[in-house]
Design an enzyme around this catalytic site. Sequence first.
Site, PDB file in Angstrom:
ATOM      1  N   ARG A  49       0.852  -1.188   0.000  1.00  0.00           N
ATOM      2  CA  ARG A  49       0.000   0.000   0.000  1.00  0.00           C
ATOM      3  C   ARG A  49       0.890   1.242   0.000  1.00  0.00           C
ATOM      4  O   ARG A  49       1.164   1.796   1.053  1.00  0.00           O
ATOM      5  CB  ARG A  49      -0.901   0.015   1.238  1.00  0.00           C
ATOM      6  CG  ARG A  49      -1.773  -1.214   1.373  1.00  0.00           C
ATOM      7  CD  ARG A  49      -2.506  -1.169   2.708  1.00  0.00           C
ATOM      8  NE  ARG A  49      -3.296  -2.368   2.944  1.00  0.00           N
ATOM      9  CZ  ARG A  49      -3.970  -2.607   4.066  1.00  0.00           C
ATOM     10  NH1 ARG A  49      -3.918  -1.728   5.062  1.00  0.00           N
ATOM     11  NH2 ARG A  49      -4.666  -3.715   4.208  1.00  0.00           N
ATOM     12  N   ASP A  51       1.927   5.023  -0.111  1.00  0.00           N
ATOM     13  CA  ASP A  51       1.211   6.191   0.391  1.00  0.00           C
ATOM     14  C   ASP A  51       1.009   7.240  -0.704  1.00  0.00           C
ATOM     15  O   ASP A  51       1.557   7.132  -1.797  1.00  0.00           O
ATOM     16  CB  ASP A  51       1.976   6.809   1.562  1.00  0.00           C
ATOM     17  CG  ASP A  51       1.932   5.946   2.817  1.00  0.00           C
ATOM     18  OD1 ASP A  51       0.979   5.151   2.947  1.00  0.00           O
ATOM     19  OD2 ASP A  51       2.848   6.070   3.648  1.00  0.00           O
ATOM     20  N   ARG A 194      10.515   6.530   4.804  1.00  0.00           N
ATOM     21  CA  ARG A 194      10.642   7.990   4.852  1.00  0.00           C
ATOM     22  C   ARG A 194      11.178   8.460   6.209  1.00  0.00           C
ATOM     23  O   ARG A 194      11.942   9.422   6.284  1.00  0.00           O
ATOM     24  CB  ARG A 194       9.293   8.631   4.530  1.00  0.00           C
ATOM     25  CG  ARG A 194       8.887   8.420   3.066  1.00  0.00           C
ATOM     26  CD  ARG A 194       7.407   8.680   2.840  1.00  0.00           C
ATOM     27  NE  ARG A 194       7.045  10.043   3.176  1.00  0.00           N
ATOM     28  CZ  ARG A 194       5.788  10.467   3.286  1.00  0.00           C
ATOM     29  NH1 ARG A 194       4.782   9.611   3.103  1.00  0.00           N
ATOM     30  NH2 ARG A 194       5.528  11.729   3.581  1.00  0.00           N
TER      31      ARG A 194
END
Length: 249
Positions: A49, A51, A194
């Site tokens: 998934r 972002d 991240r």
Amino acid sequence: MRYFVELSYNGSAYHGWQVQPNAISVQEVLEKALSTILKSPVSIVGAGRTDTGVHAKQMFAHFDFEGDIARNDLVYKLNSFLPKDIVIYDIIKVKHDAHARFDATSRTYNYRISTSKNAFNYKFAYSVFLPLDLEAMNKACNILLMYNDFQCFSKTHTDVKTYYCNIKAAQLRKEDDEIIFTITADRFLRNMVRAIVGTLINIGLGKMEVEELHRIIKSKDRSEAGFSVPAHGLYLTEVKYPDDIFLKD
């Protein structure tokens, strides 16, 4: 019959991979295209998934369809139907119980850091114009390989049952006026890459000592780690599966 779709996408215009009630997603666009072309409702399951704003140079998804599929013809029709920022590379027959998410053995992400002003890559790389200590950052990458609980890099209030990930490789390399961070693991937590990159940048700027990373990871506290770098520099680049889930034509 179950099929895998191999695709890539520029995530700039999408609110991530997964279908959302009030925002456009890659999954929604692909499901609509498959359903229209195959003239039957089609649901797909992705390998992960990504972002909002994250890109994928290689993504896989699976779907089920009872009729016969002319693989090359379907690839051509999908690419003609889909917007320019989503590309289909292949449709592959797989075993009936093959799963795009759960059967993946590893995933690899790249994060691009631009080290000088560039008129062409600012939308696809994060700009850091201050000098970065690449040697210190790579020493920190080696520390990542010593651990498997990465709660400190996970987005808070997620529904995951475990924060354990097996990081198989992590390193940074200089490539012209960019620094490329590459990380491979069996799975990733939301926002994990991240947050790791933001922490590495703090180390590279001298705001944090390399050895401090041990304390951060052991704390299991997201507030102890570095900032989360923007999504536009992140790319899913490779997803691997066992060879025996694929069927020969």
